[in-house]
Design a protein around this motif. Structure first.
Motif, PDB file in Angstrom:
ATOM      1  N   TYR A 404      20.334  15.463   1.895  1.00 28.84           N
ATOM      2  CA  TYR A 404      20.639  16.305   0.755  1.00 28.84           C
ATOM      3  C   TYR A 404      21.722  15.654  -0.098  1.00 28.84           C
ATOM      4  N   ASP A 405      21.785  16.085  -1.347  1.00 27.93           N
ATOM      5  CA  ASP A 405      22.782  15.585  -2.301  1.00 27.93           C
ATOM      6  C   ASP A 405      23.883  16.625  -2.446  1.00 27.93           C
ATOM      7  N   SER A 406      25.017  16.391  -1.761  1.00 24.70           N
ATOM      8  CA  SER A 406      26.138  17.330  -1.830  1.00 24.70           C
ATOM      9  C   SER A 406      26.816  17.337  -3.183  1.00 24.70           C
ATOM     10  N   LEU A 407      26.575  16.310  -4.000  1.00 25.68           N
ATOM     11  CA  LEU A 407      27.293  16.177  -5.268  1.00 25.68           C
ATOM     12  C   LEU A 407      26.572  16.863  -6.421  1.00 25.68           C
ATOM     13  N   SER A 408      25.361  17.367  -6.190  1.00 27.31           N
ATOM     14  CA  SER A 408      24.596  18.048  -7.238  1.00 27.31           C
ATOM     15  C   SER A 408      24.560  19.544  -6.977  1.00 27.31           C
ATOM     16  N   PRO A 409      24.475  20.350  -8.036  1.00 18.42           N
ATOM     17  CA  PRO A 409      24.425  21.802  -7.852  1.00 18.42           C
ATOM     18  C   PRO A 409      23.265  22.209  -6.953  1.00 18.42           C
ATOM     19  N   GLY A 410      23.542  23.085  -5.999  1.00 16.98           N
ATOM     20  CA  GLY A 410      22.511  23.570  -5.099  1.00 16.98           C
ATOM     21  C   GLY A 410      22.196  22.657  -3.944  1.00 16.98           C
ATOM     22  N   ASN A 411      22.874  21.523  -3.837  1.00 16.28           N
ATOM     23  CA  ASN A 411      22.667  20.573  -2.732  1.00 16.28           C
ATOM     24  C   ASN A 411      21.180  20.300  -2.497  1.00 16.28           C
ATOM     25  N   PRO A 412      20.482  19.708  -3.484  1.00 17.68           N
ATOM     26  CA  PRO A 412      19.029  19.541  -3.368  1.00 17.68           C
ATOM     27  C   PRO A 412      18.643  18.518  -2.301  1.00 17.68           C
ATOM     28  N   GLN A 413      17.444  18.674  -1.771  1.00 13.70           N
ATOM     29  CA  GLN A 413      16.907  17.747  -0.781  1.00 13.70           C
ATOM     30  C   GLN A 413      16.567  16.420  -1.444  1.00 13.70           C
ATOM     31  N   THR A 414      16.961  15.320  -0.783  1.00 19.33           N
ATOM     32  CA  THR A 414      16.726  13.990  -1.337  1.00 19.33           C
ATOM     33  C   THR A 414      15.964  13.069  -0.384  1.00 19.33           C
ATOM     34  N   GLY A 415      15.629  13.533   0.796  1.00 16.61           N
ATOM     35  CA  GLY A 415      14.900  12.682   1.728  1.00 16.61           C
ATOM     36  C   GLY A 415      14.294  13.490   2.852  1.00 16.61           C
ATOM     37  N   HIS A 416      13.165  12.997   3.366  1.00 19.02           N
ATOM     38  CA  HIS A 416      12.487  13.695   4.461  1.00 19.02           C
ATOM     39  C   HIS A 416      11.701  12.678   5.272  1.00 19.02           C
ATOM     40  N   ALA A 417      12.000  12.616   6.567  1.00 17.98           N
ATOM     41  CA  ALA A 417      11.247  11.774   7.500  1.00 17.98           C
ATOM     42  C   ALA A 417      10.792  12.641   8.663  1.00 17.98           C
ATOM     43  N   VAL A 418       9.700  12.258   9.284  1.00 10.85           N
ATOM     44  CA  VAL A 418       9.140  13.055  10.364  1.00 10.85           C
ATOM     45  C   VAL A 418       8.757  12.149  11.530  1.00 10.85           C
ATOM     46  N   GLN A 419       9.019  12.638  12.749  1.00 10.11           N
ATOM     47  CA  GLN A 419       8.596  11.965  13.977  1.00 10.11           C
ATOM     48  C   GLN A 419       7.654  12.888  14.738  1.00 10.11           C
ATOM     49  N   GLU A 420       6.677  12.308  15.389  1.00  8.81           N
ATOM     50  CA  GLU A 420       5.792  13.063  16.268  1.00  8.81           C
ATOM     51  C   GLU A 420       5.626  12.274  17.563  1.00  8.81           C
ATOM     52  N   GLN A 421       5.706  12.994  18.680  1.00  6.32           N
ATOM     53  CA  GLN A 421       5.580  12.312  19.972  1.00  6.32           C
ATOM     54  C   GLN A 421       4.791  13.182  20.945  1.00  6.32           C
ATOM     55  N   ARG A 422       3.917  12.530  21.699  1.00  6.72           N
ATOM     56  CA  ARG A 422       3.214  13.161  22.807  1.00  6.72           C
ATOM     57  C   ARG A 422       3.567  12.394  24.072  1.00  6.72           C
ATOM     58  N   ASN A 423       4.136  13.107  25.036  1.00  5.07           N
ATOM     59  CA  ASN A 423       4.566  12.491  26.292  1.00  5.07           C
ATOM     60  C   ASN A 423       3.782  13.138  27.442  1.00  5.07           C
ATOM     61  N   THR A 424       3.058  12.316  28.182  1.00  3.63           N
ATOM     62  CA  THR A 424       2.304  12.788  29.338  1.00  3.63           C
ATOM     63  C   THR A 424       2.758  11.999  30.555  1.00  3.63           C
ATOM     64  N   ALA A 425       3.064  12.720  31.635  1.00  3.40           N
ATOM     65  CA  ALA A 425       3.501  12.062  32.857  1.00  3.40           C
ATOM     66  C   ALA A 425       2.915  12.788  34.057  1.00  3.40           C
ATOM     67  N   TRP A 426       2.652  12.032  35.124  1.00  2.91           N
ATOM     68  CA  TRP A 426       2.243  12.644  36.385  1.00  2.91           C
ATOM     69  C   TRP A 426       2.851  11.859  37.532  1.00  2.91           C
ATOM     70  N   ALA A 427       2.958  12.526  38.671  1.00  2.00           N
ATOM     71  CA  ALA A 427       3.608  11.896  39.815  1.00  2.00           C
ATOM     72  C   ALA A 427       3.011  12.431  41.114  1.00  2.00           C
ATOM     73  N   LEU A 428       3.063  11.591  42.158  1.00  2.95           N
ATOM     74  CA  LEU A 428       2.759  11.967  43.526  1.00  2.95           C
ATOM     75  C   LEU A 428       4.001  11.694  44.363  1.00  2.95           C
ATOM     76  N   PHE A 429       4.347  12.613  45.267  1.00  2.00           N
ATOM     77  CA  PHE A 429       5.576  12.432  46.026  1.00  2.00           C
ATOM     78  C   PHE A 429       5.414  12.946  47.447  1.00  2.00           C
ATOM     79  N   ALA A 430       6.235  12.407  48.346  1.00  2.00           N
ATOM     80  CA  ALA A 430       6.261  12.832  49.744  1.00  2.00           C
ATOM     81  C   ALA A 430       7.651  12.575  50.303  1.00  2.00           C
ATOM     82  N   SER A 431       8.088  13.483  51.171  1.00  2.00           N
ATOM     83  CA  SER A 431       9.404  13.357  51.784  1.00  2.00           C
ATOM     84  C   SER A 431       9.331  13.884  53.203  1.00  2.00           C
TER      85      SER A 431
END
Length: 753
Positions: A404-431
């Motif tokens: 955002y631009d703090s120096l302009s009236p109303g603090n308008p938005q000046t940038g937008h980036a987006v991330q998307e992530q899909r995380n899949t995990a599986w495990a087998l365990f024994a104790s």
């Protein structure tokens, strides 16, 4: 920042508190005591589930500290968030650059200072047997909790996600057939209100339920002195949370079902420009924690909800468990990053030097996490018992980053980036556990994990002087790993156990896309080997209890984050190696039949071991004490030999509770608690301006209870010395920092039924 490879004056601690700290080398835990008028006070046995079975803490070959419901209630009485646990057990540090919304956990110096909403942490938080992976989920409020277990060292065999540093495990009070509950109401300074309560009981002969709720609010404690600014004040909050549980108890079957929700509306972390005296880590003259001058918009909105189903089938010699969890959240956090108003190229700016304005927001508009565990456990009469199972995890999330631009009236938005992530995990365990003799028990376990991430990032609106519109840009990781542990416990006598443990932990690769200020960075997986020996003992006919251990760990490829710098980037990287070693001590003791004292201490010596690791230095005003080199015209610090960030060498904590009978059915008591944390580096490089001073914060509670403890009325204070410390910084613009919570006073009434 980029990275590359190359060939109000703080209050002095009370002398009494320091004397007590030096005289009673232990951990924060007010244990329930067994005492009558004719018998001396003794400590009850502490039951834990650190190995997924109910066991006496003295028999478990892991460094563990527990916090019971009474202690949690005292520490949280000022309406503070989950960070009140920081320093309250050995080797545990918690901090945040998001305020109440995004806690970052560190155990034995291992943690992650990354502020990205897609960050992973090496400390896993397990809430009612369900892993909470996203850092925004880890801030769920602490209320109606039966107890907390802090497990130090790798726990990668029996627990589901990213545990090379350890686990913080919360267990809610379960429903029962008995009708019971409580209500707690507190009012304090700054118009602070804190309510929590629960009620539960039988629905039928088989079904029972419990409903728990929390509400907290506080007025703004910091005034904005800038005329016409978007916000008049800061650091107030309004937060609520609730949990509903249903328990079915049948013949050979049990089902526990949980629904929970959290809503937070408050202030994002309040950044303050130029509060550090150059060349030191002290406040500039004239610092006032109650005022700021900011021209940016500030708020923090967070909504989370989830549910779980925990099922158990009892087949006599075997038990089968199924744990299904679902979590989702939505958030937006916006703040004035430069910590001031205006800019140096304008007629008016401040406080101090403001090279350029910076205002940003990060949020998660879409998120879901699903986890499933199936585990089979033996209940045999012989010397050998085992458990084995499978685990599956899936998380999908979208992260929005705005400028955002703090120096302009109303603090308008000046940038937008987006991330998307899909995380899949599986495990087998024994104790397994094998009783080799009547006195020697051997344990060991294996876990195979496969983890895959698919990541994309795009710039939808270009940031001025930043990355142009583009994307999507793609990254992915796909790794597998085997974690393991082996340990032995030897019963020296009826009161003393000694143990040894070696364990390997693993954290999956991380991906981050700070496209507004750079690009995508990837950190490979990290592996930890930990060695630990210790002793656990009951003392003085169970009037005291001690746990002491020595440890060392080696991390190969530790994931680190180089944050900030002149270009305000955040770059993931791997150090060749990191090393940590130290000791931990827990002690609880009835010094008299009316005085219970606990003490906890830890020493952690950490070091980055990578002669070629270089990170960009701060962008404004700091003094770099590391060796430096120039790469492509930019100055880098060589951080080999530095301690890990947010890793204090010393942590001490003390509690003392003194209570005396009043009449036939009442008690007057005084409870005090103190937590000390040594100095810490905020960043990978070393600079006096960004090295946090040691802290000592204390609490005090004076009250009375009656009717067998069912009613309690007390006055309390948190941070009673009003200690003020810089606890974190931003290094890309100027000497910007943020401070700890202020002193709080209040009165609290509790009724149990």
């Amino acid at each position: 920042m980029s990275s590359s490879r190359v060939s109000k004056t703080a209050y002095r601690p009370a002398r009494l508190a320091l004397a007590m700290a030096c005289a009673l080398p232990v951990t924060v835990l007010a244990q329930e005591a067994t005492t009558t008028a004719s018998t001396p006070a003794t400590l009850d046995a502490v039951q834990v589930t650190a190995q997924r079975r109910v066991e006496n803490i003295q028999d478990v070959p892991v460094s563990i500290t527990t916090l019971d419901a009474e202690t949690l209630g005292v520490l949280g009485s000022g309406g503070t968030d989950i960070r009140f646990l920081s320093g309250r057990v050995p080797s545990l540090n918690i901090e945040s650059s998001y305020g109440r919304a995004f806690p970052r956990f560190y155990i034995r110096g291992l943690g992650n200072t990354d502020f990205d909403l897609n960050a992973s942490q090496p400390v896993s938080l397990i809430y009612d047997d369900v892993v909470l992976e996203n850092p925004l989920l880890k801030g769920f409020p602490v209320f109606d909790i039966a107890g907390v277990e802090v497990l130090r060292g790798p726990q990668g065999t029996l627990f589901g996600r990213n545990t090379p540093a350890g686990v913080v495990k919360f267990d809610s009070v379960r429903p029962s057939q008995d009708f019971e509950g409580y209500g707690k109401l507190a009012y304090g300074s700054d118009n602070m209100w804190n309510f929590e309560g629960a009620v539960g009981g039988a629905l039928t002969e088989r079904w029972s339920a419990r409903v728990s709720a929390l509400y907290q609010r506080r007025d703004d404690t910091v005034r904005n002195t800038l005329a016409g600014a978007p916000n008049d004040g800061f650091e107030g909050y309004d937060e609520s949370a609730a949990r509903v549980q249903f328990l079915y108890e049948g013949d050979g079957f049990e089902g526990l079902f949980n629904l929970h929700r959290r809503d937070l509306n408050g202030t994002a972390r309040l950044f303050r420009a130029n509060i550090v005296e150059p060349g030191s880590n002290r406040f500039r003259p004239g610092f006032d924690r109650e005022t700021v001058s900011l021209d940016g918009v500030n708020f923090s909105d967070l909504e989370t909800w989830g549910g779980s189903a925990r099922l158990r089938w009892d087949f006599g010699r075997y038990s089968l468990y199924s744990i299904t969890g679902y979590e989702t959240l939505e958030s937006l956090n916006r703040g004035d990053i430069d910590g001031g108003y205006g800019a140096v190229f304008l007629p008016d700016s401040g406080p101090g030097l403001i090279p350029f304005a910076s205002e940003s927001a990060d949020g998660i508009p879409e998120h879901k996490q699903i986890s499933q565990e199936v585990r089979l456990e033996s209940n045999l009469d012989g010397p050998f018992d085992w458990q084995a199972g499978a685990f599956w995890f899936r998380e999908d999330l979208t992260v929005d980053s705005f400028n955002y631009d703090s120096l302009s009236p109303g603090n308008p938005q000046t940038g937008h980036a987006v991330q998307e992530q899909r995380n899949t995990a599986w495990a087998l365990f024994a104790s397994g556990e094998y009783a080799a003799t009547d006195k020697l028990k051997l344990r060991g376990g294996l876990r195979y994990t496969q983890d895959k991430k698919d990541f994309s990032a795009s710039v939808l609106q270009a940031v001025p002087f930043g990355t142009p519109v583009g994307g999507p840009f793609f990254e992915n990781t796909d790794v597998d790993d085997i974690s393991w542990d082996a340990s032995a416990v030897y019963e020296f006598n009826d009161d003393v156990n000694v143990y040894g443990r070696v364990a390997k932990g693993f954290r999956a690769p991380s991906i981050q896309g700070r496209l507004a200020f750079g690009g995508i960075s990837v950190a490979d997986s990290e592996e930890v080997i930990s060695y630990e020996v210790g002793v656990k003992a009951d003392l003085w006919d169970r009037r005291g209890r001690i746990g002491f251990n020595l440890f060392r760990y080696d991390v190969d490829g530790q994931q680190l984050i180089a944050v900030g710098g002149a270009t305000n980037q955040a770059i993931l990287l791997n150090a060749d190696k990191s090393i940590g070693q130290g000791a931990e001590l827990d002690l609880q003791a009835w010094l008299t039949d009316t005085l219970l004292v606990t003490w906890g201490t830890s020493y952690n010596d950490t070091e980055i071991d990578d002669p070629n690791l270089a990170v960009a230095i701060c962008g404004g005003g700091c003094t770099i004490t590391d060796p430096t080199t120039v790469i492509n015209g930019q100055t880098f610090a060589l951080v080999d030999g530095n301690s890990l960030p947010q890793a204090p060498k010393w942590i001490h904590n003390l509690t003392a509770r003194w209570g005396v009978p009043v009449g036939d059915d009442a008690e007057f008591y005084v409870y005090t608690d103190w937590a000390y944390r040594g100095q810490v580096n905020f960043f990978l490089y070393e600079s006096p301006e960004f090295r946090g001073r040691s802290t000592l914060e204390g609490g005090l509670r004076v009250g009375t209870n009656w009717n067998q403890g069912n009613y309690d009325l007390a006055v309390f204070g948190r941070n009673i010395t009003d200690s003020t410390r810089i606890v974190g910084g931003i290094d890309f613009n100027n000497l910007t920092g943020f401070v700890n919570e202020p002193r709080t006073w209040g009165v609290e009434f509790t009724a149990k039924f």
